[in-house]
Design a protein around this motif. Sequence first.
Motif, PDB file in Angstrom:
ATOM      1  N   ALA A 110       6.351   4.948  -0.459  1.00  0.00           N
ATOM      2  CA  ALA A 110       5.377   6.033  -0.509  1.00  0.00           C
ATOM      3  C   ALA A 110       3.948   5.490  -0.586  1.00  0.00           C
ATOM      4  CB  ALA A 110       5.664   6.937  -1.711  1.00  0.00           C
ATOM      5  N   ALA A 111       3.044   6.178   0.092  1.00  0.00           N
ATOM      6  CA  ALA A 111       1.643   5.761   0.120  1.00  0.00           C
ATOM      7  C   ALA A 111       1.035   5.719  -1.276  1.00  0.00           C
ATOM      8  CB  ALA A 111       0.845   6.707   1.016  1.00  0.00           C
ATOM      9  N   VAL A 112       1.461   6.648  -2.158  1.00  0.00           N
ATOM     10  CA  VAL A 112       0.884   6.678  -3.505  1.00  0.00           C
ATOM     11  C   VAL A 112       1.262   5.433  -4.301  1.00  0.00           C
ATOM     12  CG1 VAL A 112       0.694   9.184  -3.654  1.00  0.00           C
ATOM     13  CG2 VAL A 112       2.835   8.065  -4.346  1.00  0.00           C
ATOM     14  N   ILE A 113       2.428   4.863  -4.019  1.00  0.00           N
ATOM     15  CA  ILE A 113       2.850   3.638  -4.701  1.00  0.00           C
ATOM     16  C   ILE A 113       1.988   2.474  -4.238  1.00  0.00           C
ATOM     17  CG2 ILE A 113       4.750   1.985  -4.986  1.00  0.00           C
ATOM     18  CD1 ILE A 113       6.681   4.356  -4.727  1.00  0.00           C
ATOM     19  N   LYS A 114       1.805   2.362  -2.935  1.00  0.00           N
ATOM     20  CA  LYS A 114       0.961   1.276  -2.408  1.00  0.00           C
ATOM     21  C   LYS A 114      -0.474   1.420  -2.900  1.00  0.00           C
ATOM     22  CE  LYS A 114       2.375   2.348   1.727  1.00  0.00           C
ATOM     23  NZ  LYS A 114       2.543   2.428   3.196  1.00  0.00           N
ATOM     24  N   ASN A 115      -0.964   2.643  -2.922  1.00  0.00           N
ATOM     25  CA  ASN A 115      -2.331   2.905  -3.382  1.00  0.00           C
ATOM     26  C   ASN A 115      -2.497   2.474  -4.836  1.00  0.00           C
ATOM     27  OD1 ASN A 115      -4.849   3.984  -4.083  1.00  0.00           O
ATOM     28  ND2 ASN A 115      -4.566   5.808  -2.825  1.00  0.00           N
ATOM     29  N   ALA A 116      -1.529   2.827  -5.689  1.00  0.00           N
ATOM     30  CA  ALA A 116      -1.633   2.504  -7.110  1.00  0.00           C
ATOM     31  C   ALA A 116      -1.569   1.006  -7.356  1.00  0.00           C
ATOM     32  CB  ALA A 116      -0.524   3.215  -7.889  1.00  0.00           C
ATOM     33  N   VAL A 117      -0.684   0.317  -6.641  1.00  0.00           N
ATOM     34  CA  VAL A 117      -0.586  -1.135  -6.778  1.00  0.00           C
ATOM     35  C   VAL A 117      -1.900  -1.793  -6.369  1.00  0.00           C
ATOM     36  CG1 VAL A 117       0.531  -3.205  -5.829  1.00  0.00           C
ATOM     37  CG2 VAL A 117       1.921  -1.232  -6.526  1.00  0.00           C
ATOM     38  N   TYR A 118      -2.502  -1.276  -5.314  1.00  0.00           N
ATOM     39  CA  TYR A 118      -3.751  -1.844  -4.798  1.00  0.00           C
ATOM     40  C   TYR A 118      -4.948  -1.511  -5.675  1.00  0.00           C
ATOM     41  CZ  TYR A 118      -7.274  -3.123  -1.268  1.00  0.00           C
ATOM     42  OH  TYR A 118      -8.321  -3.693  -0.596  1.00  0.00           O
ATOM     43  N   SER A 119      -4.909  -0.396  -6.387  1.00  0.00           N
ATOM     44  CA  SER A 119      -6.106   0.126  -7.058  1.00  0.00           C
ATOM     45  C   SER A 119      -6.056   0.098  -8.582  1.00  0.00           C
ATOM     46  CB  SER A 119      -6.342   1.578  -6.604  1.00  0.00           C
ATOM     47  OG  SER A 119      -6.417   1.671  -5.199  1.00  0.00           O
ATOM     48  N   HIS A 120      -5.082  -0.580  -9.180  1.00  0.00           N
ATOM     49  CA  HIS A 120      -4.922  -0.461 -10.635  1.00  0.00           C
ATOM     50  C   HIS A 120      -5.983  -1.226 -11.434  1.00  0.00           C
ATOM     51  CE1 HIS A 120      -2.627  -4.240 -10.004  1.00  0.00           C
ATOM     52  NE2 HIS A 120      -2.914  -4.517 -11.271  1.00  0.00           N
ATOM     53  N   HIS A 121      -6.876  -1.948 -10.758  1.00  0.00           N
ATOM     54  CA  HIS A 121      -7.992  -2.599 -11.464  1.00  0.00           C
ATOM     55  C   HIS A 121      -9.338  -1.947 -11.129  1.00  0.00           C
ATOM     56  CE1 HIS A 121      -6.221  -5.847 -13.752  1.00  0.00           C
ATOM     57  NE2 HIS A 121      -5.420  -6.123 -12.738  1.00  0.00           N
ATOM     58  N   GLU A 122      -9.305  -0.770 -10.551  1.00  0.00           N
ATOM     59  CA  GLU A 122     -10.542  -0.027 -10.308  1.00  0.00           C
ATOM     60  C   GLU A 122     -10.995   0.625 -11.617  1.00  0.00           C
ATOM     61  OE1 GLU A 122     -12.156  -0.181  -7.600  1.00  0.00           O
ATOM     62  OE2 GLU A 122     -10.714  -0.652  -6.001  1.00  0.00           O
ATOM     63  N   ASN A 123     -12.286   0.607 -11.875  1.00  0.00           N
ATOM     64  CA  ASN A 123     -12.857   1.206 -13.081  1.00  0.00           C
ATOM     65  C   ASN A 123     -13.492   2.560 -12.767  1.00  0.00           C
ATOM     66  OD1 ASN A 123     -12.125  -0.926 -14.738  1.00  0.00           O
ATOM     67  ND2 ASN A 123     -14.058  -2.006 -14.453  1.00  0.00           N
ATOM     68  N   TRP A 124     -13.450   3.448 -13.733  1.00  0.00           N
ATOM     69  CA  TRP A 124     -13.974   4.804 -13.562  1.00  0.00           C
ATOM     70  C   TRP A 124     -15.420   4.809 -13.068  1.00  0.00           C
ATOM     71  CZ3 TRP A 124     -11.797   9.477 -13.385  1.00  0.00           C
ATOM     72  CH2 TRP A 124     -12.610  10.605 -13.530  1.00  0.00           C
ATOM     73  N   ASP A 125     -16.250   3.858 -13.537  1.00  0.00           N
ATOM     74  CA  ASP A 125     -17.676   3.845 -13.171  1.00  0.00           C
ATOM     75  C   ASP A 125     -17.965   3.065 -11.896  1.00  0.00           C
ATOM     76  OD1 ASP A 125     -17.377   1.211 -13.940  1.00  0.00           O
ATOM     77  OD2 ASP A 125     -18.998   1.238 -15.433  1.00  0.00           O
ATOM     78  N   GLY A 126     -16.928   2.572 -11.226  1.00  0.00           N
ATOM     79  CA  GLY A 126     -17.129   1.857  -9.965  1.00  0.00           C
ATOM     80  C   GLY A 126     -17.280   0.358 -10.107  1.00  0.00           C
ATOM     81  N   SER A 127     -17.140  -0.165 -11.314  1.00  0.00           N
ATOM     82  CA  SER A 127     -17.351  -1.601 -11.545  1.00  0.00           C
ATOM     83  C   SER A 127     -16.080  -2.432 -11.359  1.00  0.00           C
ATOM     84  CB  SER A 127     -17.896  -1.825 -12.961  1.00  0.00           C
ATOM     85  OG  SER A 127     -16.956  -1.381 -13.937  1.00  0.00           O
ATOM     86  N   GLY A 128     -14.978  -1.794 -10.974  1.00  0.00           N
ATOM     87  CA  GLY A 128     -13.720  -2.520 -10.830  1.00  0.00           C
ATOM     88  C   GLY A 128     -13.545  -3.139  -9.463  1.00  0.00           C
ATOM     89  N   TYR A 129     -12.322  -3.568  -9.178  1.00  0.00           N
ATOM     90  CA  TYR A 129     -12.013  -4.204  -7.890  1.00  0.00           C
ATOM     91  C   TYR A 129     -10.634  -3.731  -7.426  1.00  0.00           C
ATOM     92  CZ  TYR A 129      -9.161  -7.477 -10.723  1.00  0.00           C
ATOM     93  OH  TYR A 129      -8.235  -8.040 -11.577  1.00  0.00           O
ATOM     94  N   PRO A 130     -10.314  -3.857  -6.123  1.00  0.00           N
ATOM     95  CA  PRO A 130     -11.038  -4.602  -5.085  1.00  0.00           C
ATOM     96  C   PRO A 130     -12.073  -3.793  -4.295  1.00  0.00           C
ATOM     97  CG  PRO A 130      -8.879  -3.964  -4.278  1.00  0.00           C
ATOM     98  CD  PRO A 130      -8.941  -3.492  -5.705  1.00  0.00           C
ATOM     99  N   ARG A 131     -12.106  -2.449  -4.460  1.00  0.00           N
ATOM    100  CA  ARG A 131     -12.985  -1.640  -3.596  1.00  0.00           C
ATOM    101  C   ARG A 131     -14.163  -1.020  -4.317  1.00  0.00           C
ATOM    102  NH1 ARG A 131      -8.718   2.298  -0.823  1.00  0.00           N
ATOM    103  NH2 ARG A 131      -7.717   2.056  -2.875  1.00  0.00           N
ATOM    104  N   GLY A 132     -14.227  -1.118  -5.632  1.00  0.00           N
ATOM    105  CA  GLY A 132     -15.325  -0.507  -6.373  1.00  0.00           C
ATOM    106  C   GLY A 132     -15.308   1.003  -6.306  1.00  0.00           C
ATOM    107  N   LEU A 133     -14.116   1.603  -6.323  1.00  0.00           N
ATOM    108  CA  LEU A 133     -13.998   3.063  -6.270  1.00  0.00           C
ATOM    109  C   LEU A 133     -14.519   3.689  -7.558  1.00  0.00           C
ATOM    110  CD1 LEU A 133     -10.433   3.448  -4.700  1.00  0.00           C
ATOM    111  CD2 LEU A 133     -12.653   3.439  -3.532  1.00  0.00           C
TER     112      LEU A 133
END
Length: 337
Positions: free
Chosen positions: A199-222
Amino acid sequence: MRYINVKDLTPGMIIANNLYDNNELVLLKANTELTQFYIDRIIGLDYDGIYIFDQGDVEKAKSIVSDETRIKVIGKLKKLDIDACMFLANSIVNEIQNSDSLIIERVTLSSYDNYTYVHSVNVDILSVIIGIGLGLRNEELNKLSQAALLHDIGKCDVPVEIINKPARLTPEEYEEVKKHPQYGLERLRAKEKGGDDIAAVIKNAVYSHHENWDGSGYPRGLIGEKIHLFARIIHVADVYDALTTKRAYKNALNPADTLEYLMANTGIMFDKDIVSTFLQYVAPYPIGCTVLLSDGQQGVISENNRINLPRPKVKLSNGTIIDLTEKLDVTIISILM
């Protein structure tokens, strides 16, 4: 029952939970009387502490997910068996939903060499509990569980000497570790190329679990809600478990101080609603830990008040039990463990 640092173990103490070695084999069974030989084995596996029985205790520290399931999952994680991990992630959801209580009120026992695998299981359990608190449907909980269990699978592609380095990482090594969400995503995509649908949501979560609420995380700065809900949940669970676990280069923070850290970083690293939900299920003072009270007395947490987790029952050395929901003029100053 009392949680005690390994440096304070003495022969004659009775252990309250099974202890496992780095091959997931039972090292010592609950109710075993410690000898100096056993204590040396425990220290050699880098356990930070264990639960022991105090006189008159009859119950061991309960776990929301059984040791048997934990051991199975750790074995499949070591083998990078993604299919089996996803199946077992659903079993974890079932066990949690059938548990008598969702309150996390014990210290996780783990040896140093198994940290990565035990951590993944812990993050899965914590994430599912948060998901239940947020009212996620069963199908969503299963996907969240799968994503949480696999969230660090990309670390298997980071050089092992970096992952197991017994010291703080250099800036260059840290940059390599920061690539593990991308590596994890690539592993899941490779699995799909073999004919499996993830599922896309699983891949998304694995890829994005180090994103920070204020945009200071990685890998995309979301920023904010642009980060998928599953990733925001896993981020809170991931940081909590990492901070409360001893590593070669750092001591563990106690649960109360870790919860303070999560609250202090709400709106910076973490989603406020997720942290608020998490606080409803994690006891700041786990059963068995030793605490210092504001009146100068020391005691052991004997029971948590599930309506008011910061106000548990404390058993003093003379056997007296103080219910902090009734004795409002006494507070807990610190955890002594």
